[in-house]
Motif scaffolding. Structure first.
Motif, PDB file in Angstrom:
ATOM      1  N   ASP A  83       1.179  -1.643   0.197  1.00  0.00           N
ATOM      2  CA  ASP A  83      -0.434   0.472   0.123  1.00  0.00           C
ATOM      3  C   ASP A  83       1.099   1.620  -0.230  1.00  0.00           C
ATOM      4  O   ASP A  83       1.601   1.682   0.727  1.00  0.00           O
ATOM      5  N   GLY A  84       0.152   2.351  -1.785  1.00  0.00           N
ATOM      6  CA  GLY A  84       1.175   3.471  -0.823  1.00  0.00           C
ATOM      7  C   GLY A  84       2.438   3.863  -1.748  1.00  0.00           C
ATOM      8  O   GLY A  84       2.992   3.951  -2.030  1.00  0.00           O
ATOM      9  N   TRP A 100      -2.786   0.575  -3.706  1.00  0.00           N
ATOM     10  CA  TRP A 100      -3.768   1.103  -2.711  1.00  0.00           C
ATOM     11  C   TRP A 100      -4.266  -0.531  -1.968  1.00  0.00           C
ATOM     12  O   TRP A 100      -4.901  -0.907  -3.362  1.00  0.00           O
ATOM     13  N   LEU A 155     -11.477   5.376  -6.147  1.00  0.00           N
ATOM     14  CA  LEU A 155     -10.470   4.705  -5.225  1.00  0.00           C
ATOM     15  C   LEU A 155     -11.154   3.970  -4.344  1.00  0.00           C
ATOM     16  O   LEU A 155     -11.770   4.401  -3.755  1.00  0.00           O
ATOM     17  N   LYS A 157      -9.891   2.624  -1.885  1.00  0.00           N
ATOM     18  CA  LYS A 157      -9.987   2.660  -0.395  1.00  0.00           C
ATOM     19  C   LYS A 157     -10.888   4.208   0.484  1.00  0.00           C
ATOM     20  O   LYS A 157     -10.619   3.931   1.098  1.00  0.00           O
TER      21      LYS A 157
END
Length: 161
Positions: A83-84, A100, A155, A157
């Motif tokens: 993630d990231g 993500w 997105l 997330k």
């Protein structure tokens, strides 16, 4: 991972193709071309490499498959995306991919076949959303990103908890 895994029973020819691809290629890619926006996701990366599955939105079937396969090849060579992460080494012309974490709450709406695949083993598989840039090299979360690119890439997330 594989010692905890129990292969699901195929009910259709399509299920057999999934199992065959996971065994032969390391993953199967399921495309949902009639969704709005269209999306594709992997099945088998977690089983074979201990890596999160992948989902990508807004690409045609050929591009989505090519991007997932590029990532699969990196994962098979030992790379782990988290993630990231931002990767600038896979696409041409300096375009980047972002990764993500997908919240479990999004799984039923988007990852049904992957849920079927892992269900018998009761493995909680992680999934990463692969996010791509617009023509000006902006991600959907960045200011001035194209409205069309933002629309094509929900997105998860941010919208599902």
């Amino acid at each position: 991972m594989q010692d905890q895994f129990e292969w699901p029973e195929p009910e259709h020819e399509a299920d057999e193709a999934i199992l065959r691809n996971v065994r032969k290629h390391g993953c199967h890619i399921t495309g949902i071309a009639d969704a709005d926006p269209p999306f594709a996701f992997s099945i088998g990366l977690f089983l074979n490499y201990g890596h999160p599955e992948l989902i990508i939105f807004g690409q045609n079937a050929g591009n989505a498959q090519a991007i997932i396969n590029l990532i699969r090849d990196r994962v098979a060579a030992g790379h782990k995306f988290v993630d990231g992460d931002i990767c600038n080494e896979m696409l041409e012309d300096g375009y980047k991919l972002g990764f993500w974490q997908v919240p479990f709450g999004a799984y039923p709406a988007y990852l049904g076949t992957a849920i079927w695949f892992y269900w018998k083993s009761r493995l909680k598989f992680p999934c990463l959303q692969v996010v791509w840039q617009d023509v000006n090299r902006r991600f959907p979360w960045e200011a001035d990103c194209s409205a069309a690119v933002k629309k094509d890439q929900p997105l998860l997330k941010n919208i599902v908890s």
